[in-house]
Design an enzyme around this catalytic site. Structure first.
Site, PDB file in Angstrom:
ATOM      1  N   GLU A  70      -9.147  29.202 -21.961  1.00 52.76           N
ATOM      2  CA  GLU A  70      -8.152  28.674 -21.020  1.00 52.76           C
ATOM      3  C   GLU A  70      -8.774  28.248 -19.692  1.00 52.76           C
ATOM      4  O   GLU A  70      -8.331  28.661 -18.623  1.00 52.76           O
ATOM      5  CB  GLU A  70      -7.039  29.707 -20.811  1.00 52.76           C
ATOM      6  CG  GLU A  70      -6.320  30.062 -22.103  1.00 52.76           C
ATOM      7  CD  GLU A  70      -5.234  31.117 -21.947  1.00 52.76           C
ATOM      8  OE1 GLU A  70      -4.991  31.564 -20.803  1.00 52.76           O
ATOM      9  OE2 GLU A  70      -4.632  31.499 -22.960  1.00 52.76           O
ATOM     10  N   GLU A 113      -3.988  31.094 -32.413  1.00 43.32           N
ATOM     11  CA  GLU A 113      -3.009  32.070 -31.919  1.00 43.32           C
ATOM     12  C   GLU A 113      -1.589  31.631 -32.278  1.00 43.32           C
ATOM     13  O   GLU A 113      -0.677  31.721 -31.462  1.00 43.32           O
ATOM     14  CB  GLU A 113      -3.142  32.251 -30.404  1.00 43.32           C
ATOM     15  CG  GLU A 113      -4.519  32.697 -29.951  1.00 43.32           C
ATOM     16  CD  GLU A 113      -4.622  32.920 -28.439  1.00 43.32           C
ATOM     17  OE1 GLU A 113      -3.568  33.076 -27.773  1.00 43.32           O
ATOM     18  OE2 GLU A 113      -5.752  32.937 -27.922  1.00 43.32           O
TER      19      GLU A 113
END
Length: 327
Positions: free
Chosen positions: A154, A262
């Site tokens: 991220e 995810e």
């Protein structure tokens, strides 16, 4: 895992589009996905969930790869400088070894769940030393036991710029090179990933930035093997064609593989799960899918009921649709 994209139930290829919902079958998701030409179908977990007998039984029977949800994040492993706590991560790795599962290591360098002693560092040389030591200790401890490492996680804003973090603020984008080179030296056999969310449209600024920078870093010799698309989706309004196109654009950067890392989808509509399944099946470099949990009751998005098993650990329609589509 903050901004959630949406996925439209547009057409999937014929063999999946016509899949009827069947009762739960004995073949595992992992076995079926491997038979379809992929490497794995996985989930995330940690010690407490692996000690929950209902959850553990599903992990053992359905999934081939386990990602630690929290136990390998910096705050869990090195809460104070040089003082490592390995019990949670060791438990998961030992469980995987004993049950013939593989492990995706998650995550080495991330702005979140970062101890204040790291985020408050103000000197570039100190941070470089701290970061490389952390990577060497963690990757070195599990050398030969981790299939993939999410090396950086991220790192981009939604507009494609770099996220404000202690790593970028002190080291610039070079922190990416340092992290990957350190991880490669610590375990040359592990596949090294850059991982992010909202990589769900090829035209989206964040996806374009990911593709552009990965191409640049690969050209400079940074050892990036794969790109992970987290795929945290909201409701059925995001184009599955765009999702597949985004996966293709990531695969075309020059990495050797991509993965859905995810996955969870609000409401867990069968058509939405089949669309993501199909996107991976149709992309040669997509090696696998990880769903972000087993039961809705244990999900970080529990109120969205986003997973394949309900709060009573019973298979939902989306699970049955996937099994039927792959059978």
């Amino acid at each position: 895992m903050v901004h959630l994209k949406t996925l439209a139930g547009s057409a999937v290829f014929a063999s999946l589009a016509t899949a009827a919902v069947l009762p739960r079958q004995s073949a595992s998701l992992n076995d079926l996905f491997v038979a379809a030409g992929k490497s794995y179908f996985g989930t995330c977990s940690d010690q407490a969930l692996l000690q929950n007998s209902q959850n553990e039984a599903i992990v053992a029977s359905q999934f081939g790869v386990i990602t630690p949800e929290n136990s390998m994040k910096w705050d869990a492993l090195e809460p104070s400088q040089g003082n490592f706590g390995w019990s949670g991560a060791d438990y998961l790795v030992d469980y995987a070894t004993q049950h013939n599962k593989k492990v995706r290591g998650h995550t080495l360098v991330w702005h979140s769940q970062l101890p204040s002693w790291v985020s408050s560092i103000g000197d570039a040389n100190t941070l470089r030393s701290v970061m490389t030591n952390h990577i060497n200790e963690v990757v070195g401890r599990y050398k030969g036991k981790i299939m993939h490492w999410d090396v950086v996680n991220e790192i981009f804003n939604e507009d494609g710029t770099f996220r404000n973090s202690v790593f970028y603020n002190l080291l610039g984008e070079d922190f990416v090179r340092i992290a990957f080179e350190t991880a490669r030296a610590a375990d040359p056999d592990a596949k090294l990933y850059i991982n992010d969310y909202n990589l769900d449209s090829a035209s989206y600024a964040k996806t374009q930035a990911m593709a552009s920078y990965v191409k640049k870093w690969l050209a400079e010799g940074v050892p990036i093997d794969g790109i992970g698309s987290q795929a945290h989706y909201s409701s059925s309004h995001w184009s599955s064609t765009e999702a597949a196109g985004a996966l293709s654009s990531l695969a075309n950067t020059g990495v050797s593989e991509v993965a859905i890392t995810e996955l969870d989808i609000a409401g867990a509509a069968s058509s939405d799960y089949l669309n993501l399944l199909n996107a991976c099946l149709n992309e040669q470099k997509c090696v696998g899918i990880t769903v972000w949990g087993v039961s809705d009751k244990d999900s970080w998005r529990a109120s969205d009921s986003p997973l394949l098993f309900d709060g009573n650990y019973q298979p939902k329609d989306a699970y049955n649709a996937i099994v039927n589509a792959l059978s």
